[in-house]
Design a protein around this motif. Structure first.
Motif, mmCIF file in Angstrom:
data_model
loop_
_atom_site.group_PDB
_atom_site.id
_atom_site.type_symbol
_atom_site.label_atom_id
_atom_site.label_comp_id
_atom_site.label_asym_id
_atom_site.label_seq_id
_atom_site.Cartn_x
_atom_site.Cartn_y
_atom_site.Cartn_z
ATOM 1 N N THR A 135 -1.416 27.752 44.481
ATOM 2 C CA THR A 135 -1.301 27.799 46.301
ATOM 3 C C THR A 135 0.433 27.945 46.052
ATOM 4 O OG1 THR A 135 0.423 26.056 44.304
ATOM 5 C CG2 THR A 135 -1.667 25.555 45.089
ATOM 6 N N THR A 136 1.435 28.012 47.475
ATOM 7 C CA THR A 136 1.799 28.513 47.849
ATOM 8 C C THR A 136 2.977 27.992 48.179
ATOM 9 O OG1 THR A 136 1.271 27.928 50.212
ATOM 10 C CG2 THR A 136 0.210 29.977 49.227
ATOM 11 N N ASP A 137 2.997 26.894 47.192
ATOM 12 C CA ASP A 137 4.257 25.851 46.702
ATOM 13 C C ASP A 137 3.803 25.108 46.129
ATOM 14 O OD1 ASP A 137 6.580 24.864 48.173
ATOM 15 O OD2 ASP A 137 5.187 22.690 49.674
ATOM 16 N N ASP A 138 4.734 23.872 45.549
ATOM 17 C CA ASP A 138 5.112 23.083 44.178
ATOM 18 C C ASP A 138 6.122 22.090 45.043
ATOM 19 O OD1 ASP A 138 4.968 21.618 42.453
ATOM 20 O OD2 ASP A 138 6.489 22.925 41.225
ATOM 21 N N PRO A 139 4.799 21.478 45.419
ATOM 22 C CA PRO A 139 5.018 19.844 46.150
ATOM 23 C C PRO A 139 5.423 18.391 45.267
ATOM 24 C CG PRO A 139 2.695 20.152 45.844
ATOM 25 C CD PRO A 139 3.466 21.240 44.968
ATOM 26 N N SER A 140 5.580 18.871 43.704
ATOM 27 C CA SER A 140 6.214 18.438 42.743
ATOM 28 C C SER A 140 7.083 18.056 42.316
ATOM 29 C CB SER A 140 4.791 17.835 41.696
ATOM 30 O OG SER A 140 5.248 19.062 41.100
ATOM 31 N N ARG A 141 8.069 19.710 42.535
ATOM 32 C CA ARG A 141 9.652 19.603 42.493
ATOM 33 C C ARG A 141 10.307 18.687 42.353
ATOM 34 N NH1 ARG A 141 8.812 22.775 47.556
ATOM 35 N NH2 ARG A 141 10.256 22.667 49.045
ATOM 36 N N LEU A 142 10.814 17.634 43.328
ATOM 37 C CA LEU A 142 11.732 16.831 43.928
ATOM 38 C C LEU A 142 10.836 16.022 43.410
ATOM 39 C CD1 LEU A 142 12.332 18.068 47.276
ATOM 40 C CD2 LEU A 142 13.459 18.615 44.957
ATOM 41 N N VAL A 143 9.747 15.958 42.452
ATOM 42 C CA VAL A 143 9.171 14.625 41.997
ATOM 43 C C VAL A 143 10.227 13.685 41.336
ATOM 44 C CG1 VAL A 143 7.450 12.776 41.532
ATOM 45 C CG2 VAL A 143 7.174 13.758 43.937
ATOM 46 N N LYS A 144 10.940 13.386 40.568
ATOM 47 C CA LYS A 144 11.424 12.974 39.057
ATOM 48 C C LYS A 144 10.898 12.233 38.315
ATOM 49 C CE LYS A 144 14.727 15.793 40.471
ATOM 50 N NZ LYS A 144 14.577 17.264 39.993
ATOM 51 N N PRO A 145 10.385 12.059 37.010
ATOM 52 C CA PRO A 145 9.756 10.936 35.730
ATOM 53 C C PRO A 145 10.442 10.325 35.693
ATOM 54 C CG PRO A 145 9.753 13.249 35.352
ATOM 55 C CD PRO A 145 10.213 13.312 36.176
ATOM 56 N N ARG A 146 9.832 8.845 35.876
ATOM 57 C CA ARG A 146 10.435 7.488 36.088
ATOM 58 C C ARG A 146 11.346 7.311 34.520
ATOM 59 N NH1 ARG A 146 7.718 1.164 35.436
ATOM 60 N NH2 ARG A 146 9.479 0.066 35.761
ATOM 61 N N ALA A 147 12.416 7.059 34.994
ATOM 62 C CA ALA A 147 13.988 6.692 33.426
ATOM 63 C C ALA A 147 12.971 6.244 33.013
ATOM 64 C CB ALA A 147 15.203 6.453 34.297
ATOM 65 N N VAL A 148 13.239 6.324 31.564
ATOM 66 C CA VAL A 148 12.472 5.360 29.957
ATOM 67 C C VAL A 148 13.568 4.917 29.604
ATOM 68 C CG1 VAL A 148 11.147 5.117 28.334
ATOM 69 C CG2 VAL A 148 10.667 7.089 30.399
ATOM 70 N N PRO A 149 13.595 3.508 29.845
ATOM 71 C CA PRO A 149 14.726 2.510 28.901
ATOM 72 C C PRO A 149 15.086 3.300 27.488
ATOM 73 C CG PRO A 149 13.879 1.314 29.995
ATOM 74 C CD PRO A 149 12.502 2.714 29.788
ATOM 75 N N GLN A 150 16.281 3.728 27.233
ATOM 76 C CA GLN A 150 16.191 4.671 25.736
ATOM 77 C C GLN A 150 16.637 2.922 24.761
ATOM 78 O OE1 GLN A 150 19.921 6.390 24.631
ATOM 79 N NE2 GLN A 150 19.194 8.243 24.376
ATOM 80 N N ARG A 151 15.365 3.409 23.700
ATOM 81 C CA ARG A 151 15.490 2.309 22.462
ATOM 82 C C ARG A 151 15.656 3.232 21.363
ATOM 83 N NH1 ARG A 151 9.416 0.646 21.990
ATOM 84 N NH2 ARG A 151 8.844 2.836 22.119
ATOM 85 N N LEU A 152 16.557 2.470 20.544
ATOM 86 C CA LEU A 152 17.554 2.814 19.181
ATOM 87 C C LEU A 152 16.308 2.739 18.737
ATOM 88 C CD1 LEU A 152 21.065 1.628 19.196
ATOM 89 C CD2 LEU A 152 20.311 3.806 19.824
#
Length: 308
Positions: free
Chosen positions: A98-115
């Motif tokens: 490919t000539t571009d990365d269309p995913s670079r600005l798509v962030k993974p969903r924040a996962v609630p931190q479990r102790l």
């Protein structure tokens, strides 16, 4: 490579070699990527070169919202899938597919931190005390296994993956060699209780168990003389926890307890990181929240003006 299936397998082959991922992890990546592949094909997209940013964004949204055909994923699973997709796109760009990365600005969903759940030292001691019933070979093995898991903070897969040659029981240099994720080795010291339990097992119990098999280098053996399985190890711990009257204990509970007890005792977080085999100290820092709770409790209990 132009077809999605070929591109998928090319990326999987790459990460299998470069990261040394386990079969289970690779299988999870393949499931995640096939879901993305199905999503793209429904849009008549048959190559990563034709993917645009909105495709990736809407796929990420679908993972969390679900569809009439597929249930929404839990936050951790949705985040993992987006990470897999982003890695695939980065690889495609690096390979020139490919000539571009269309995913670079798509962030993974924040996962609630479990102790993580940690047992008290008294609870751990209670489990270890009843780990073996009788003096038979299996009893000595069970005690040695659980002593090693708690003494080293090993993942259960690392403990049952030990070979006899991975032990170093010389006085003053007692340690085991654990192989973690990506088959990375680390040397972890072990204390006197674990050494004593290992010595009793190796000297008095391993040979009788080995006689039932065809010969193996594995340290912990089952009744047929083969390497102990994950399921058997889990059963051993569950039985000991039930005898001790402690519910909801898993092999990972001992690992969590190992880390928490070290940090509570004043160990440096980076030392604990090395002992646990974490690639990043960020992963280990989740345990510091547990010790902060302990510090806060001590402060409010004993400081003369904490409650004023």
């Amino acid at each position: 490579m132009s077809d999605l299936a070929d591109q998928r397998e090319g990326y999987l082959a790459h990460i299998a070699v470069e990261r040394g991922l386990s079969k289970n992890t690779l299988a999870a990546y393949r499931r995640d990527m096939r879901r993305y592949e199905d999503f793209l094909r429904q849009r008549d997209v048959d190559s990563l070169a034709r993917v645009v940013r909105s495709d990736v964004e809407e796929f990420a949204q679908e993972l969390s919202a679900g569809t009439p055909e597929r249930a929404a994923l839990a936050p951790a699973s949705a985040s993992r899938t987006v990470v897999a997709v982003r890695g695939w796109h980065r690889f495609a760009l690096a390979e020139g597919w490919t000539t571009d990365d269309p995913s670079r600005l798509v962030k993974p969903r924040a996962v609630p931190q479990r102790l993580p759940k940690a047992l008290s030292t008294a609870q751990v001691e209670a489990i270890l005390e009843v780990a073996s019933v009788g003096d038979g070979a299996a009893a000595l093995r069970d005690r040695a296994l659980l002593e090693v898991v708690y003494a080293t903070g090993a993942r259960i897969s690392e403990a049952i993956g030990l070979d006899v040659d991975d032990l170093a029981l010389e006085a003053g240099a007692e340690a085991v060699v654990l192989r973690g994720k990506g088959n990375k080795e680390r040397v972890v010291p072990i204390g006197g209780y674990a050494v004593e339990a290992l010595d009793a097992y190796v000297v008095r119990a391993r040979s009788p168990l080995a006689q039932a098999g065809r010969g193996t280098s594995a340290l912990f053996l089952n009744a047929r003389g083969g390497r102990l399985s994950r399921q058997s190890a889990w059963t051993i711990l569950r039985a000991a926890a039930e005898r001790a009257g402690i519910p909801d204990v898993s092999p990972h509970t001992l690992r969590h307890s190992f880390a928490t007890h070290l940090l509570t005792g004043g160990a440096d977080v980076r030392v604990v990181q090395e002992l646990l085999g974490h690639a990043s100290v960020t992963t280990t820092q989740i345990y510091t929240a547990v010790t902060q709770d302990t510090l806060r409790e001590v402060y409010t209990t004993f400081h003369p003006r904490a409650l004023s």
